[in-house]
Design a protein around this motif. Structure first.
Motif, PDB file in Angstrom:
ATOM      1  N   LEU A  85      -4.431   6.717  -7.613  1.00 26.82           N
ATOM      2  CA  LEU A  85      -4.438   5.570  -8.503  1.00 26.82           C
ATOM      3  C   LEU A  85      -3.292   4.605  -8.254  1.00 26.82           C
ATOM      4  CD1 LEU A  85      -5.348   7.304 -11.888  1.00 26.82           C
ATOM      5  CD2 LEU A  85      -6.877   6.349 -10.201  1.00 26.82           C
ATOM      6  N   MET A  86      -2.569   4.767  -7.159  1.00 27.02           N
ATOM      7  CA  MET A  86      -1.395   3.930  -6.926  1.00 27.02           C
ATOM      8  C   MET A  86      -1.701   2.439  -6.884  1.00 27.02           C
ATOM      9  SD  MET A  86       0.271   2.062  -4.411  1.00 27.02           S
ATOM     10  CE  MET A  86      -0.218   2.705  -2.818  1.00 27.02           C
ATOM     11  N   GLY A 102       0.714  -2.264   1.271  1.00 24.87           N
ATOM     12  CA  GLY A 102       1.534  -1.828   2.392  1.00 24.87           C
ATOM     13  C   GLY A 102       2.141  -0.455   2.164  1.00 24.87           C
ATOM     14  N   LEU A 103       2.507  -0.169   0.924  1.00 22.71           N
ATOM     15  CA  LEU A 103       3.038   1.153   0.591  1.00 22.71           C
ATOM     16  C   LEU A 103       1.967   2.232   0.704  1.00 22.71           C
ATOM     17  CD1 LEU A 103       5.329   0.346  -2.483  1.00 22.71           C
ATOM     18  CD2 LEU A 103       6.065   1.136  -0.223  1.00 22.71           C
ATOM     19  N   MET A 104       0.729   1.871   0.431  1.00 22.13           N
ATOM     20  CA  MET A 104      -0.348   2.842   0.563  1.00 22.13           C
ATOM     21  C   MET A 104      -0.523   3.244   2.032  1.00 22.13           C
ATOM     22  SD  MET A 104      -4.212   2.623  -0.929  1.00 22.13           S
ATOM     23  CE  MET A 104      -4.673   1.241   0.095  1.00 22.13           C
ATOM     24  N   THR A 105      -0.498   2.266   2.918  1.00 20.26           N
ATOM     25  CA  THR A 105      -0.569   2.557   4.349  1.00 20.26           C
ATOM     26  C   THR A 105       0.622   3.397   4.792  1.00 20.26           C
ATOM     27  OG1 THR A 105      -1.670   0.429   4.708  1.00 20.26           O
ATOM     28  CG2 THR A 105      -0.757   1.538   6.642  1.00 20.26           C
ATOM     29  N   THR A 106       1.795   3.018   4.309  1.00 25.51           N
ATOM     30  CA  THR A 106       3.021   3.735   4.667  1.00 25.51           C
ATOM     31  C   THR A 106       2.949   5.191   4.225  1.00 25.51           C
ATOM     32  OG1 THR A 106       4.283   1.688   4.441  1.00 25.51           O
ATOM     33  CG2 THR A 106       5.528   3.751   4.427  1.00 25.51           C
ATOM     34  N   GLY A 107       2.457   5.423   3.005  1.00 31.35           N
ATOM     35  CA  GLY A 107       2.322   6.794   2.514  1.00 31.35           C
ATOM     36  C   GLY A 107       1.390   7.623   3.370  1.00 31.35           C
ATOM     37  N   ALA A 108       0.300   7.005   3.834  1.00 29.99           N
ATOM     38  CA  ALA A 108      -0.644   7.720   4.699  1.00 29.99           C
ATOM     39  C   ALA A 108       0.015   8.116   6.013  1.00 29.99           C
ATOM     40  CB  ALA A 108      -1.865   6.850   4.952  1.00 29.99           C
ATOM     41  N   ILE A 109       0.790   7.194   6.590  1.00 22.80           N
ATOM     42  CA  ILE A 109       1.493   7.496   7.838  1.00 22.80           C
ATOM     43  C   ILE A 109       2.524   8.596   7.622  1.00 22.80           C
ATOM     44  CG2 ILE A 109       3.059   6.560   9.583  1.00 22.80           C
ATOM     45  CD1 ILE A 109       1.653   3.843   9.168  1.00 22.80           C
TER      46      ILE A 109
END
Length: 286
Positions: A85-86, A102-109
């Motif tokens: 839910l971020m 951008g933070l969502m992509t970063t978290g995935a990486i």
């Protein structure tokens, strides 16, 4: 119930994947690379999302008398970014969309790179036989982020551009419904174990980890309250699908799943006063 439980991590991942599809539909060009293309933001994100939660979890485990299942769950959740839910929660607080996505992509990486590494280091440090297969994490990231993001981008920018706003709302509602569908049997299945954990210090230990992540994210988030809240929410809410999948890969006791779910619940509970405080701060600034 035992037949249903193995499906729950997949259902959680699918429901979170729909939220990513909705994010892809609502995003603009360059949003998902906003953080990774800015080294200063990327470093702060690493500190808030990975470093602070993991170090706090290790300190809590070292100094509080906790059961092995609780220790395992705290570490698994601390290792597992890409929070549920971020995007919605962060955007509701006024977060800059490029920073939020951008933070969502970063978290995935971070999950793909650091979960196997941190897991192996933790297993060696604590002298336990546990596996953190890259394939398990990769399946969650691919199914929960990469593929749905590609679908969302394709729908929102090429195939159904005019219908994207309505489609975003519908997909978001469906994702929330599926989260509830996944949560109910999960809660029923582990409720007795969760209640047993409430009084033995587990809840306090988990709250300390979540609180440290919230504070760390807020401090490191930037100059505006919106960006601070975006990083704080991202850092404090963890990915239950990854944690439960890793627990299953190690044939962990049901108590580990119960403790991981309790961690998630505590994260949401602590988020409530934080969001209320944000509203107060925003009102005061206005």
């Amino acid at each position: 119930m035992d037949v249903i439980m193995p499906v729950i991590p997949l259902l959680l991942t699918f429901s979170l994947a729909l939220l990513v599809v909705a994010a892809g539909l609502a995003s603009s060009r360059g949003d998902f690379t906003y953080v990774v293309s800015r080294p200063a933001l990327l470093l702060k994100a690493f500190e808030a999302i990975m470093l602070i939660p993991v170090l706090t979890a290790m300190l809590v485990i070292a100094f509080l008398p906790l059961s092995p299942a609780v220790k395992a769950a705290i570490l698994l959740m601390a290792f597992s970014p890409v929070p549920p839910l971020m995007p919605g929660k962060a955007l509701e607080t006024g977060g800059h969309s490029a920073y939020v996505y951008g933070l969502m992509t970063t978290g995935a990486i971070f999950a793909l790179v650091f979960v196997p590494i941190l897991g192996a280091l933790a297993a060696n440090y604590y002298h336990v036989h546990a596996q953190f297969p890259l394939a398990v994490v990769a399946r969650n990231i691919a199914g929960g982020v990469v593929i749905p993001l590609a679908i969302g981008l394709a729908l929102g920018r090429w195939l159904l551009k005019d219908a994207a706003p309505r489609l975003t709302r519908g997909i978001t509602i469906l994702a929330h419904v599926l989260l509830v569908v996944a949560a109910v049997p999960l809660l029923v299945g582990v409720w007795p174990q969760m209640m047993m954990l409430i009084g033995d210090g587990a809840a306090m230990a988990m709250a300390l980890v979540v609180f440290a992540a919230l504070v760390g994210g807020h401090v490191l988030g930037g100059d505006t309250i919106a960006d601070r809240s975006s990083l704080a929410i991202t850092a404090s809410l963890r990915h239950p699908g990854i944690a439960l999948a890793l627990a299953g890969a190690n044939h962990a006791d049901k108590a580990v799943s119960a403790a991981a779910l309790l961690f998630l619940v505590i994260g949401f509970l602590l988020l409530i006063p934080y969001l209320l405080l944000l509203r107060l701060l925003v009102t005061t600034e206005a």
